[in-house]
Motif scaffolding. Structure first.
Motif, PDB file in Angstrom:
ATOM      1  N   ILE A   9       0.837  -1.206   0.000  1.00  0.00           N
ATOM      2  CA  ILE A   9       0.000   0.000   0.000  1.00  0.00           C
ATOM      3  C   ILE A   9       0.870   1.253   0.000  1.00  0.00           C
ATOM      4  O   ILE A   9       0.615   2.192  -0.761  1.00  0.00           O
ATOM      5  CB  ILE A   9      -0.981  -0.008   1.197  1.00  0.00           C
ATOM      6  CG1 ILE A   9      -2.030  -1.106   1.013  1.00  0.00           C
ATOM      7  CG2 ILE A   9      -1.651   1.357   1.368  1.00  0.00           C
ATOM      8  CD1 ILE A   9      -2.896  -1.369   2.230  1.00  0.00           C
ATOM      9  N   ASN A  10       1.890   1.273   0.831  1.00  0.00           N
ATOM     10  CA  ASN A  10       2.774   2.448   0.909  1.00  0.00           C
ATOM     11  C   ASN A  10       3.502   2.698  -0.407  1.00  0.00           C
ATOM     12  O   ASN A  10       3.611   3.842  -0.855  1.00  0.00           O
ATOM     13  CB  ASN A  10       3.781   2.290   2.048  1.00  0.00           C
ATOM     14  CG  ASN A  10       3.149   2.468   3.409  1.00  0.00           C
ATOM     15  OD1 ASN A  10       2.209   3.238   3.574  1.00  0.00           O
ATOM     16  ND2 ASN A  10       3.650   1.758   4.396  1.00  0.00           N
ATOM     17  N   ILE A  11       3.991   1.645  -1.027  1.00  0.00           N
ATOM     18  CA  ILE A  11       4.685   1.799  -2.312  1.00  0.00           C
ATOM     19  C   ILE A  11       3.709   2.240  -3.392  1.00  0.00           C
ATOM     20  O   ILE A  11       4.008   3.140  -4.183  1.00  0.00           O
ATOM     21  CB  ILE A  11       5.416   0.493  -2.704  1.00  0.00           C
ATOM     22  CG1 ILE A  11       6.591   0.253  -1.742  1.00  0.00           C
ATOM     23  CG2 ILE A  11       5.897   0.555  -4.151  1.00  0.00           C
ATOM     24  CD1 ILE A  11       7.226  -1.129  -1.875  1.00  0.00           C
ATOM     25  N   ILE A  16       1.574   6.196  -7.119  1.00  0.00           N
ATOM     26  CA  ILE A  16       0.402   6.922  -7.616  1.00  0.00           C
ATOM     27  C   ILE A  16       0.638   8.424  -7.514  1.00  0.00           C
ATOM     28  O   ILE A  16       0.363   9.174  -8.456  1.00  0.00           O
ATOM     29  CB  ILE A  16      -0.879   6.520  -6.838  1.00  0.00           C
ATOM     30  CG1 ILE A  16      -1.295   5.092  -7.181  1.00  0.00           C
ATOM     31  CG2 ILE A  16      -2.026   7.499  -7.116  1.00  0.00           C
ATOM     32  CD1 ILE A  16      -2.370   4.511  -6.264  1.00  0.00           C
ATOM     33  N   ARG A  17       1.184   8.864  -6.392  1.00  0.00           N
ATOM     34  CA  ARG A  17       1.345  10.296  -6.151  1.00  0.00           C
ATOM     35  C   ARG A  17       2.575  10.894  -6.838  1.00  0.00           C
ATOM     36  O   ARG A  17       2.704  12.105  -6.925  1.00  0.00           O
ATOM     37  CB  ARG A  17       1.350  10.555  -4.650  1.00  0.00           C
ATOM     38  CG  ARG A  17      -0.053  10.242  -4.099  1.00  0.00           C
ATOM     39  CD  ARG A  17      -0.150  10.217  -2.614  1.00  0.00           C
ATOM     40  NE  ARG A  17       0.249  11.488  -2.069  1.00  0.00           N
ATOM     41  CZ  ARG A  17       0.830  11.606  -0.891  1.00  0.00           C
ATOM     42  NH1 ARG A  17       1.098  10.555  -0.161  1.00  0.00           N
ATOM     43  NH2 ARG A  17       1.151  12.786  -0.437  1.00  0.00           N
ATOM     44  N   ARG A  18       3.445  10.047  -7.327  1.00  0.00           N
ATOM     45  CA  ARG A  18       4.599  10.542  -8.090  1.00  0.00           C
ATOM     46  C   ARG A  18       4.398  10.386  -9.603  1.00  0.00           C
ATOM     47  O   ARG A  18       4.813  11.234 -10.370  1.00  0.00           O
ATOM     48  CB  ARG A  18       5.880   9.806  -7.682  1.00  0.00           C
ATOM     49  CG  ARG A  18       6.401  10.221  -6.337  1.00  0.00           C
ATOM     50  CD  ARG A  18       7.754   9.590  -6.052  1.00  0.00           C
ATOM     51  NE  ARG A  18       8.108   9.724  -4.660  1.00  0.00           N
ATOM     52  CZ  ARG A  18       8.675  10.802  -4.144  1.00  0.00           C
ATOM     53  NH1 ARG A  18       8.944  11.825  -4.894  1.00  0.00           N
ATOM     54  NH2 ARG A  18       8.969  10.847  -2.861  1.00  0.00           N
ATOM     55  N   ASP A  49      -8.398  -3.162  -6.595  1.00  0.00           N
ATOM     56  CA  ASP A  49      -8.431  -3.460  -5.156  1.00  0.00           C
ATOM     57  C   ASP A  49      -7.323  -2.704  -4.430  1.00  0.00           C
ATOM     58  O   ASP A  49      -7.520  -2.177  -3.337  1.00  0.00           O
ATOM     59  CB  ASP A  49      -8.276  -4.965  -4.904  1.00  0.00           C
ATOM     60  CG  ASP A  49      -9.436  -5.776  -5.436  1.00  0.00           C
ATOM     61  OD1 ASP A  49     -10.580  -5.292  -5.389  1.00  0.00           O
ATOM     62  OD2 ASP A  49      -9.190  -6.909  -5.909  1.00  0.00           O
ATOM     63  N   LEU A  50      -6.163  -2.640  -5.052  1.00  0.00           N
ATOM     64  CA  LEU A  50      -5.038  -1.909  -4.464  1.00  0.00           C
ATOM     65  C   LEU A  50      -5.336  -0.407  -4.434  1.00  0.00           C
ATOM     66  O   LEU A  50      -5.072   0.262  -3.430  1.00  0.00           O
ATOM     67  CB  LEU A  50      -3.750  -2.191  -5.235  1.00  0.00           C
ATOM     68  CG  LEU A  50      -2.495  -1.468  -4.766  1.00  0.00           C
ATOM     69  CD1 LEU A  50      -2.227  -1.702  -3.280  1.00  0.00           C
ATOM     70  CD2 LEU A  50      -1.300  -1.915  -5.620  1.00  0.00           C
ATOM     71  N   GLY A  51      -5.909   0.121  -5.500  1.00  0.00           N
ATOM     72  CA  GLY A  51      -6.274   1.537  -5.536  1.00  0.00           C
ATOM     73  C   GLY A  51      -7.243   1.890  -4.426  1.00  0.00           C
ATOM     74  O   GLY A  51      -7.088   2.920  -3.748  1.00  0.00           O
ATOM     75  N   VAL A  52      -8.234   1.051  -4.205  1.00  0.00           N
ATOM     76  CA  VAL A  52      -9.205   1.270  -3.126  1.00  0.00           C
ATOM     77  C   VAL A  52      -8.497   1.232  -1.770  1.00  0.00           C
ATOM     78  O   VAL A  52      -8.755   2.061  -0.901  1.00  0.00           O
ATOM     79  CB  VAL A  52     -10.354   0.233  -3.196  1.00  0.00           C
ATOM     80  CG1 VAL A  52     -11.191   0.241  -1.924  1.00  0.00           C
ATOM     81  CG2 VAL A  52     -11.224   0.491  -4.423  1.00  0.00           C
ATOM     82  N   ALA A  53      -7.573   0.292  -1.595  1.00  0.00           N
ATOM     83  CA  ALA A  53      -6.840   0.181  -0.326  1.00  0.00           C
ATOM     84  C   ALA A  53      -6.007   1.430  -0.056  1.00  0.00           C
ATOM     85  O   ALA A  53      -5.906   1.880   1.093  1.00  0.00           O
ATOM     86  CB  ALA A  53      -5.953  -1.064  -0.332  1.00  0.00           C
ATOM     87  N   VAL A  54      -5.414   1.985  -1.095  1.00  0.00           N
ATOM     88  CA  VAL A  54      -4.628   3.220  -0.930  1.00  0.00           C
ATOM     89  C   VAL A  54      -5.542   4.358  -0.471  1.00  0.00           C
ATOM     90  O   VAL A  54      -5.198   5.111   0.442  1.00  0.00           O
ATOM     91  CB  VAL A  54      -3.872   3.585  -2.227  1.00  0.00           C
ATOM     92  CG1 VAL A  54      -3.305   4.995  -2.164  1.00  0.00           C
ATOM     93  CG2 VAL A  54      -2.769   2.570  -2.507  1.00  0.00           C
ATOM     94  N   ILE A  55      -6.712   4.471  -1.068  1.00  0.00           N
ATOM     95  CA  ILE A  55      -7.646   5.528  -0.668  1.00  0.00           C
ATOM     96  C   ILE A  55      -8.128   5.295   0.761  1.00  0.00           C
ATOM     97  O   ILE A  55      -8.218   6.233   1.558  1.00  0.00           O
ATOM     98  CB  ILE A  55      -8.829   5.635  -1.651  1.00  0.00           C
ATOM     99  CG1 ILE A  55      -8.322   5.999  -3.044  1.00  0.00           C
ATOM    100  CG2 ILE A  55      -9.840   6.683  -1.157  1.00  0.00           C
ATOM    101  CD1 ILE A  55      -9.355   5.830  -4.143  1.00  0.00           C
ATOM    102  N   LEU A  96      -3.271  12.823  -3.457  1.00  0.00           N
ATOM    103  CA  LEU A  96      -3.952  11.664  -4.025  1.00  0.00           C
ATOM    104  C   LEU A  96      -5.139  12.081  -4.881  1.00  0.00           C
ATOM    105  O   LEU A  96      -5.331  11.555  -5.978  1.00  0.00           O
ATOM    106  CB  LEU A  96      -4.409  10.736  -2.891  1.00  0.00           C
ATOM    107  CG  LEU A  96      -5.061   9.438  -3.333  1.00  0.00           C
ATOM    108  CD1 LEU A  96      -4.029   8.527  -3.977  1.00  0.00           C
ATOM    109  CD2 LEU A  96      -5.719   8.753  -2.152  1.00  0.00           C
ATOM    110  N   VAL A  97      -5.916  13.027  -4.396  1.00  0.00           N
ATOM    111  CA  VAL A  97      -7.097  13.480  -5.142  1.00  0.00           C
ATOM    112  C   VAL A  97      -6.676  14.087  -6.481  1.00  0.00           C
ATOM    113  O   VAL A  97      -7.255  13.786  -7.522  1.00  0.00           O
ATOM    114  CB  VAL A  97      -7.923  14.485  -4.316  1.00  0.00           C
ATOM    115  CG1 VAL A  97      -9.071  15.055  -5.142  1.00  0.00           C
ATOM    116  CG2 VAL A  97      -8.441  13.832  -3.050  1.00  0.00           C
TER     117      VAL A  97
END
Length: 185
Positions: A9-11, A16-18, A49-55, A96-97
């Protein structure tokens, strides 16, 4: 000790943010963790699923933030909120947004729905801070509290993104302008 799931999730959050949601793959994460893609699929069967977990990770962070700043005055709450974006731009990231909004038409509906929940939490909280500050006289601004909250959010998000191009001084000037506008007597 961070679990493999938390590390993923952290990676993913960092990528995503970079880079943006569409610009990373499970392969990028597996290389960074020195694991096979199957290890990532074990925790997150799909990239959605990973995208949802990050949010969800960011929702937890904002809920913790809201509790942490609850005892502060309204001007202090706003400043603490803006400091989040200060950290974002200092770390050469975007929020993130901001990054998911640019990928909106290509991200899964589950991610869109979860992002909407996140944006609603932040918008509702800042609106309540604006309402309370106006009522107590600790904040001054023209217009309604919801519009002011959205102006603050969109201005600081854009300022953090522009700082990647224009440098951190441009961010600081926007941050200071927001604070000065709210604290005029």
């Amino acid at each position: 000790m961070t679990s493999t799931k938390e590390s993923i999730i952290n990676i993913a959050d960092d990528l995503i943010r970079r880079r943006g949601y569409n610009a990373f793959s499970y392969n990028d994460i597996s290389k960074m963790l020195f694991v096979k893609n199957a290890a990532i699929h074990y925790h997150f069967p799909s990239k959605s699923d990973l995208g949802v977990a990050v949010i969800e990770f960011h929702i937890q962070k904002v809920e913790h933030f809201i509790k942490r700043v609850a005892p502060l005055s309204e001007p202090e709450k706003v400043e603490e909120f803006l400091n989040i974006y200060d950290q974002i731009q200092t770390n050469k990231k975007v929020c993130l947004v901001g990054t998911l909004a640019t990928d909106w038409d290509t991200i899964d509906e589950k991610i869109q729905q979860k992002l909407t929940v996140f944006v609603t939490i932040v918008g509702d909280w800042l609106t309540s801070v604006m309402e309370e500050g106006l009522k107590k006289g600790t904040l001054t601004f023209k217009g309604d509290p919801r519009t002011r909250a959205m102006l603050i959010i969109t201005s600081i998000m854009a300022a953090a993104q522009m700082a990647k191009i224009m440098g951190s001084e441009s961010f600081k000037s926007v941050k200071n302008a927001i604070l000065n506008e709210l604290n005029r007597r």
